[in-house]
Design a protein around this motif. Sequence first.
Motif, mmCIF file in Angstrom:
data_model
loop_
_atom_site.group_PDB
_atom_site.id
_atom_site.type_symbol
_atom_site.label_atom_id
_atom_site.label_comp_id
_atom_site.label_asym_id
_atom_site.label_seq_id
_atom_site.Cartn_x
_atom_site.Cartn_y
_atom_site.Cartn_z
ATOM 1 N N GLY A 99 -28.081 -88.832 17.665
ATOM 2 C CA GLY A 99 -28.945 -89.386 16.616
ATOM 3 C C GLY A 99 -28.774 -88.599 15.329
ATOM 4 N N SER A 100 -28.908 -89.309 14.202
ATOM 5 C CA SER A 100 -28.706 -88.610 12.934
ATOM 6 C C SER A 100 -29.917 -87.777 12.538
ATOM 7 C CB SER A 100 -28.335 -89.603 11.829
ATOM 8 O OG SER A 100 -29.289 -90.634 11.743
ATOM 9 N N LYS A 101 -31.088 -88.096 13.064
ATOM 10 C CA LYS A 101 -32.271 -87.287 12.737
ATOM 11 C C LYS A 101 -32.054 -85.858 13.224
ATOM 12 C CE LYS A 101 -37.295 -87.155 13.277
ATOM 13 N NZ LYS A 101 -38.455 -87.728 13.970
ATOM 14 N N TYR A 125 -37.044 -89.407 3.805
ATOM 15 C CA TYR A 125 -37.216 -89.516 5.261
ATOM 16 C C TYR A 125 -37.679 -88.132 5.751
ATOM 17 C CZ TYR A 125 -35.989 -90.574 10.092
ATOM 18 O OH TYR A 125 -36.029 -90.766 11.445
ATOM 19 N N ASN A 169 -29.902 -90.041 0.436
ATOM 20 C CA ASN A 169 -29.987 -91.159 1.384
ATOM 21 C C ASN A 169 -29.942 -92.488 0.635
ATOM 22 O OD1 ASN A 169 -32.820 -92.669 3.018
ATOM 23 N ND2 ASN A 169 -30.691 -92.832 3.660
ATOM 24 N N ASN A 173 -34.255 -95.249 2.882
ATOM 25 C CA ASN A 173 -35.484 -95.527 3.615
ATOM 26 C C ASN A 173 -36.506 -94.561 3.030
ATOM 27 O OD1 ASN A 173 -37.588 -95.849 5.358
ATOM 28 N ND2 ASN A 173 -36.663 -94.738 7.057
ATOM 29 N N ASP A 201 -27.075 -89.102 4.093
ATOM 30 C CA ASP A 201 -27.608 -89.794 5.270
ATOM 31 C C ASP A 201 -27.341 -91.286 5.087
ATOM 32 O OD1 ASP A 201 -29.087 -90.962 7.257
ATOM 33 O OD2 ASP A 201 -30.999 -90.053 6.710
ATOM 34 N N ALA A 203 -27.695 -93.885 7.183
ATOM 35 C CA ALA A 203 -28.248 -94.579 8.348
ATOM 36 C C ALA A 203 -28.140 -96.106 8.233
ATOM 37 C CB ALA A 203 -29.704 -94.174 8.552
ATOM 38 N N TYR A 204 -28.088 -96.614 6.981
ATOM 39 C CA TYR A 204 -28.101 -98.079 6.797
ATOM 40 C C TYR A 204 -26.768 -98.585 6.263
ATOM 41 C CZ TYR A 204 -32.849 -97.130 7.901
ATOM 42 O OH TYR A 204 -33.957 -96.689 8.577
ATOM 43 N N THR A 232 -25.034 -93.575 12.058
ATOM 44 C CA THR A 232 -25.729 -93.762 13.331
ATOM 45 C C THR A 232 -25.564 -95.187 13.856
ATOM 46 O OG1 THR A 232 -27.891 -93.727 14.417
ATOM 47 C CG2 THR A 232 -27.892 -94.244 12.077
ATOM 48 N N SER A 234 -28.032 -96.444 15.524
ATOM 49 C CA SER A 234 -29.418 -96.867 15.759
ATOM 50 C C SER A 234 -29.760 -98.171 15.068
ATOM 51 C CB SER A 234 -30.384 -95.779 15.296
ATOM 52 O OG SER A 234 -30.265 -94.648 16.114
ATOM 53 N N LYS A 235 -29.404 -98.306 13.784
ATOM 54 C CA LYS A 235 -29.870 -99.448 13.001
ATOM 55 C C LYS A 235 -28.844 -100.574 12.985
ATOM 56 C CE LYS A 235 -33.275 -96.728 11.915
ATOM 57 N NZ LYS A 235 -34.695 -96.928 11.966
ATOM 58 N N ARG A 243 -29.311 -93.224 21.406
ATOM 59 C CA ARG A 243 -29.160 -91.927 20.752
ATOM 60 C C ARG A 243 -27.682 -91.566 20.599
ATOM 61 N NH1 ARG A 243 -32.078 -92.299 17.975
ATOM 62 N NH2 ARG A 243 -32.347 -90.143 17.344
#
Length: 393
Positions: A99-101, A125, A169, A173, A201, A203-204, A232, A234-235, A243
């Motif tokens: 996971g990127s978090k 975030y 980011n 987000n 980041d 993520a999207y 990631t 995830s999205k 994960r």
Amino acid sequence: MTSRHLREIPPYVFAELDVRRAAARAGGRQLIDVGIGSPDQPIAPVVVEAMQRAVSEPALSGYPYFRAHPAFAETVAAYVAARFDVHVDPSTELLALAGSKEGIAEIVLSHVSEGDVVLVPAIYYPVYARAPQLIGALPVCVPLFADGRLDLDAIAPGDLARARVLIVNYPSNPTTATITLAEYARLVAFAKRHSLLLVSDLAYSELSYDGFVVPSVLQVDGARDVAVEMHTCSKSFNMAGVRIAFVAGSARALNTLYQYRSNIGYGVSTLSQRAGAAAFANYSTIVPPVVAEYRARRDAMVSAFASHGWQVTSPNATMYLWLDVPAGYEDWEWVDTLMHGPGVVVTPGIAFGEAGSGHFRISLVQPPAMLAHAAALISECRAHASANVRNGE
Ligand SMILES: Cc1ncc(COP(=O)(O)O)c(C=O)c1O
């Protein structure tokens, strides 16, 4: 006994939202939950099948590869090349993450010491600020221009002198702001000038609409000298529960991250890496229907809000809407009004830092008709709120 730094961290706003939501549910409320950005669409069959095959691999008896499973690394490198025309060395410029978090936290924890500064966007975030706080380092917010760019000149010279890392980011987000390659180039130059590690980041990366294609910081010449980028599954692939993520970029920074991770863990689950490899190998067929669904949801909700008189811009990326809290309401008051009135759960802007206050975020994690219905319910509350403001309540 709790560590001093952990003790000193302020309460996590999402945890508070969880508590309030659970209390409302315990009281028998049926809620429309558009609070947390947890994907609700199914995982693609090709990924599910890869996971099923992986379950019977003899290699699962042993520990995973520390940096990345070779199959995962090769597939990810091919994805980065095809998608961004960026060519990374899979053995030194890539690392698998659970996971990127976690990855963002670990990159901060491995590069920053107590008393150092980490520069974060003013609306952020939460892990960007919490990771430095865990070791007594200081997150410093960089003000944002209206278009979401960072006002780098506003950073106090004392903070800049102590800064080690700058986190960005885009698409953002929660604000949904996006970036151009020219702006990334400005950030890379700034990072070089001030000896910062630039953490992007992404993520999207795949959730964009209307022909907009999300860029990567690694497309900037020389970026990999100072930058790393988090990706990631995830999205984009609805795989938040699996994960699996990766970081690409500066070999030096990734070596430091690897050193850190090798002290506390054993690499990322082979099952997750198999799933991630299947996702990235098939991104060009998996992603379009996911994006089409989010686009339909965005359109349904934006037009419902617009028909109720909201000033709402249709985001060209992410899975969120970022809206103004109606006049006369504090963030939490508005969230509670929606939760206890029509039963809609949204996230208060304050969850993303002080500068987020006065806004609330909606996650597009319900079907289009449900989102349009939620928009109508929220609008009724707003109409009621403005009537109260007119009446001087
Ligand atoms: C901007 C941003 N970064 C990172 C994450 C975490 O993603 P992951 O599931 O890879 O840890 C999220 C999740 O909402 C996010 O919005």
